[in-house]
Design a protein around this motif. Structure first.
Motif, mmCIF file in Angstrom:
data_model
loop_
_atom_site.group_PDB
_atom_site.id
_atom_site.type_symbol
_atom_site.label_atom_id
_atom_site.label_comp_id
_atom_site.label_asym_id
_atom_site.label_seq_id
_atom_site.Cartn_x
_atom_site.Cartn_y
_atom_site.Cartn_z
ATOM 1 N N SER A 34 0.839 -1.197 0.000
ATOM 2 C CA SER A 34 0.000 0.000 0.000
ATOM 3 C C SER A 34 0.874 1.248 0.000
ATOM 4 N N SER A 36 2.201 5.012 -1.505
ATOM 5 C CA SER A 36 2.580 5.518 -2.823
ATOM 6 C C SER A 36 3.865 4.865 -3.315
ATOM 7 N N HIS A 56 -2.095 -2.605 -3.713
ATOM 8 C CA HIS A 56 -3.028 -1.559 -3.297
ATOM 9 C C HIS A 56 -2.320 -0.208 -3.269
ATOM 10 N N LYS A 58 -1.356 3.567 -4.067
ATOM 11 C CA LYS A 58 -2.178 4.756 -4.311
ATOM 12 C C LYS A 58 -1.291 5.919 -4.710
ATOM 13 N N SER A 78 -3.769 -2.820 -11.923
ATOM 14 C CA SER A 78 -4.596 -3.306 -10.816
ATOM 15 C C SER A 78 -4.111 -2.806 -9.459
ATOM 16 N N ASN A 79 -3.936 -1.504 -9.389
ATOM 17 C CA ASN A 79 -3.668 -0.815 -8.142
ATOM 18 C C ASN A 79 -4.747 0.258 -7.974
ATOM 19 N N GLN A 80 -4.449 1.277 -7.209
ATOM 20 C CA GLN A 80 -5.387 2.385 -7.016
ATOM 21 C C GLN A 80 -4.682 3.696 -7.329
ATOM 22 N N SER A 82 -3.675 7.174 -9.081
ATOM 23 C CA SER A 82 -4.509 8.268 -9.567
ATOM 24 C C SER A 82 -3.626 9.368 -10.137
ATOM 25 N N ASP A 102 -6.424 -0.670 -15.172
ATOM 26 C CA ASP A 102 -7.185 -0.924 -13.954
ATOM 27 C C ASP A 102 -6.658 -0.125 -12.757
ATOM 28 N N ASN A 103 -6.578 1.180 -12.958
ATOM 29 C CA ASN A 103 -6.253 2.122 -11.902
ATOM 30 C C ASN A 103 -7.284 3.242 -11.963
ATOM 31 N N SER A 104 -6.969 4.389 -11.436
ATOM 32 C CA SER A 104 -7.846 5.561 -11.522
ATOM 33 C C SER A 104 -7.092 6.728 -12.137
ATOM 34 N N ASN A 127 -9.254 2.954 -16.829
ATOM 35 C CA ASN A 127 -8.839 4.142 -16.110
ATOM 36 C C ASN A 127 -9.860 5.215 -16.409
#
Length: 133
Positions: A34, A36, A56, A58, A78-80, A82, A102-104, A127
């Protein structure tokens, strides 16, 4: 090479990984890491593969990753993650695969990616990217 993929590692990526100056492959995919991506990873000047998918993680992609001049494969799917794609990704003169699905991630695809002459796979599906190609 450091391959600790498909384990149950958790917590943030330690910035001290940036001190592993002889590292060629850093593979930490399929864990529950998790936090950054540390900017210090940009100091791994001979790194060829950075695989951090299916965690995970970010935050935004640190522009310092653009210092990885020998990078051939960047996998962060496949993380989060952004924010926008930094234009510094265009410095990856040897990169063959950019897997950021598969992120933002948001914003437009930087035109600098168009100069990546060795790129054979750009994966940015799932995305929130916008703008023109």
């Amino acid at each position: 090479e450091l391959d600790l993929s498909a384990n149950q590692l958790s917590g943030p990526l330690p910035p001290e990984l940036g001190n592993l100056s002889s590292m060629v492959d850093l593979v930490l995919s399929e864990n529950t890491l998790s936090g950054s991506i540390p900017a210090e990873l940009g100091r791994l000047e001979i790194l060829e593969r950075l695989l951090l998918g299916f965690n995970h993680l970010k935050g935004s992609l640190p522009p310092e990753l653009g210092n990885l001049g020998r990078l051939r494969e960047l996998v962060l799917n496949s993380n989060q993650l952004s924010g926008s794609l930094p234009s510094e990704l265009g410095k990856f003169s040897n990169v063959r695969v950019l897997q950021l699905s598969d992120n933002s991630l948001s914003g437009s695809i930087p035109p600098e990616l168009g100069i990546l002459s060795h790129l054979v796979g750009l994966y940015v599906s799932y995305n929130q990217l916008s703008g023109s190609l």
